[in-house]
Design a protein around this motif. Sequence first.
Motif, PDB file in Angstrom:
ATOM      1  N   TYR A 100      -8.362 -11.305  -5.787  1.00 22.74           N
ATOM      2  CA  TYR A 100      -8.962  -9.976  -5.882  1.00 22.74           C
ATOM      3  C   TYR A 100      -9.996  -9.750  -4.776  1.00 22.74           C
ATOM      4  N   VAL A 101     -10.788 -10.766  -4.482  1.00 20.63           N
ATOM      5  CA  VAL A 101     -11.800 -10.634  -3.427  1.00 20.63           C
ATOM      6  C   VAL A 101     -11.137 -10.318  -2.088  1.00 20.63           C
ATOM      7  N   PHE A 102     -10.095 -11.057  -1.742  1.00 18.91           N
ATOM      8  CA  PHE A 102      -9.393 -10.786  -0.480  1.00 18.91           C
ATOM      9  C   PHE A 102      -8.677  -9.435  -0.522  1.00 18.91           C
ATOM     10  N   PHE A 103      -8.122  -9.093  -1.678  1.00 21.19           N
ATOM     11  CA  PHE A 103      -7.431  -7.820  -1.862  1.00 21.19           C
ATOM     12  C   PHE A 103      -8.348  -6.656  -1.518  1.00 21.19           C
ATOM     13  N   GLU A 104      -9.607  -6.744  -1.940  1.00 19.88           N
ATOM     14  CA  GLU A 104     -10.569  -5.691  -1.660  1.00 19.88           C
ATOM     15  C   GLU A 104     -11.178  -5.823  -0.261  1.00 19.88           C
ATOM     16  N   ALA A 105     -11.494  -7.056   0.146  1.00 23.24           N
ATOM     17  CA  ALA A 105     -12.202  -7.249   1.415  1.00 23.24           C
ATOM     18  C   ALA A 105     -11.376  -6.824   2.625  1.00 23.24           C
ATOM     19  N   MET A 106     -10.060  -6.959   2.542  1.00 19.20           N
ATOM     20  CA  MET A 106      -9.258  -6.608   3.714  1.00 19.20           C
ATOM     21  C   MET A 106      -9.209  -5.102   3.953  1.00 19.20           C
ATOM     22  N   LEU A 107      -9.695  -4.312   2.990  1.00 16.99           N
ATOM     23  CA  LEU A 107      -9.796  -2.873   3.206  1.00 16.99           C
ATOM     24  C   LEU A 107     -10.833  -2.542   4.276  1.00 16.99           C
ATOM     25  N   ILE A 108     -11.871  -3.362   4.368  1.00 17.81           N
ATOM     26  CA  ILE A 108     -13.008  -3.023   5.223  1.00 17.81           C
ATOM     27  C   ILE A 108     -12.625  -2.991   6.703  1.00 17.81           C
ATOM     28  N   PRO A 109     -12.038  -4.078   7.260  1.00 17.06           N
ATOM     29  CA  PRO A 109     -11.662  -3.979   8.675  1.00 17.06           C
ATOM     30  C   PRO A 109     -10.640  -2.889   8.950  1.00 17.06           C
ATOM     31  N   MET A 110      -9.676  -2.689   8.040  1.00 13.39           N
ATOM     32  CA  MET A 110      -8.679  -1.642   8.266  1.00 13.39           C
ATOM     33  C   MET A 110      -9.309  -0.261   8.207  1.00 13.39           C
ATOM     34  N   TYR A 111     -10.261  -0.050   7.312  1.00 19.35           N
ATOM     35  CA  TYR A 111     -10.960   1.230   7.231  1.00 19.35           C
ATOM     36  C   TYR A 111     -11.632   1.563   8.562  1.00 19.35           C
ATOM     37  N   PHE A 112     -12.322   0.604   9.156  1.00 21.38           N
ATOM     38  CA  PHE A 112     -13.008   0.857  10.421  1.00 21.38           C
ATOM     39  C   PHE A 112     -12.023   0.996  11.580  1.00 21.38           C
ATOM     40  N   MET A 113     -10.903   0.275  11.530  1.00 20.34           N
ATOM     41  CA  MET A 113      -9.916   0.406  12.600  1.00 20.34           C
ATOM     42  C   MET A 113      -9.293   1.801  12.607  1.00 20.34           C
TER      43      MET A 113
END
Length: 519
Positions: free
Chosen positions: A151-164
């Motif tokens: 779950y942590v990785f599931f949510e955390a990977m949103l952050i770099p993609m959001y900024f990209m």
Amino acid sequence: MSSSFWLPTLMAVPVLGAVVVALLPKGSEKLAKQITLLVSLAVMVLSIVMAFQFKTSGPRFQFGFDRTWIESFGVHFALGADGVALVLILLSTVLVPIVVLASWHDADGVKTADGTVVAPKRSVKTYFSLLLVLETMMIGVFAATDVFLFYVFFEAMLIPMYFMIGSYGGAQRSYAAVKFLLYSLFGGLLMLVAVIGMYVVGKSFQFEQLVGAIQDPTTQKWLFAGFFIAFAIKAPLWPVHTWLPDAAAQAPAGAAVLLVGVLDKVGTFGMLRFCLELFPEAAKAFTTPILVLAVISILYGAIVAIGQTDMKRLIAYTSISHFGFIVMGVFAMSQVAQNGATLYMVNHGFATGALFLAAGFLIARRGSPFIADYGGVQKVAPTLAGFFLIAGLAGLSLPGLSSFVSEFMVMLGTYQSPAFGAGALRVFAIVSAVAVILAAVYILWMVQRALNGPTAEPVKAFKDLNAREVWVLAPLIALIIGFGFFPKPLLDVINPSVVQTIANVDVPTATSPEGGSGQ
């Protein structure tokens, strides 16, 4: 290297590379790109070496790493790879260096149709640091064997993609990035509630301890719903798909490849790994409505793709159709169908990745995503047109290309599945076959308009692919053709994990024409 350190090493190397890139002095843009490329190539080589050590006849989860993380709640930093996770990790590590090379100028600014360049909000160094951080997250989400860590990785990977997307995308990048984030966070919130409920009932976050631990059918259904909705948004599945066309159209081409080619696979991976095995009775209860949604996604995505005028939006809608096939294969619950669905996850990443990148090279030359602004590309840029054509044909699952094998296995496995009433499953398989015809329409229409016909005036100035761009597309085309004729190495790795999944769900068995005996 000890086998237990393979996965932590694969995750640590990109993070360290991201730190190095971020700390480079101002004006080191070219060095930042070179370091990112070298780091991603190193991770790819390490992952391939690790894959050759995977034993198909060995235990299900290999390369295990387990350290206590939050002791009071029994949370572990636990990693391991079965065959399904392994091929998706390889998909990620192969695509990242290709994306880095393709994105060499993505952070320099976006060229519009009138020739002006829209500068990004953030620096070149930041973009390539985000790429490496995202790679770590992608490896982690497939390798996690602790559900809380997943779950942590599931949510955390949103952050770099959001900024990209939000910092380096097109004119509507802020809208697309926020929509992507809000949809994903809503799904993640539902999953978090389900994860907490699962811990309360199952007394563990460890995947292997949770299999078979939750027996009450009602509890299973509620927890299943929390996980499934989050994965359906991530995949995405109709009707929670609307964020994808906007995000894919506005993202830089390289980011769109990772978004559609890898991040969205976390949804279908989660359905196969968690929804089926942790909540088998609920999965059986919801099979029919989910298959209906899958078939709607298959047909809806294909029909809407036909009407698109924007190249990247068209490709995004085709992916909604393809994800419908993957979900259908997962919930058909036959060995052939699930092997095909997992293979589809990999092959879709390569085929759609190649199509997005070829479209990105066209858009970079013309400054417009609209198909009507092109025409006659094959006359001035035959190599680019040829790669675009092959990638498009893979998208419509032409025999001899990798997607055909996956799609055929999904439809055959669904048609032959004895799991929940052969009649209904045969209807789903037959109806989904209509999408094969629709795929030919939307791909050939795009190819005809963009590549053939009279050469548009702005297209006459196009240059063909340079050496860097050839190195971007050639490996993907080679994989598409190679796995089209010889998918056995991937199926041999995938099959033992699928057999275990079928056993844990406890569905009827049948003889399988691919990968050995039945389910």
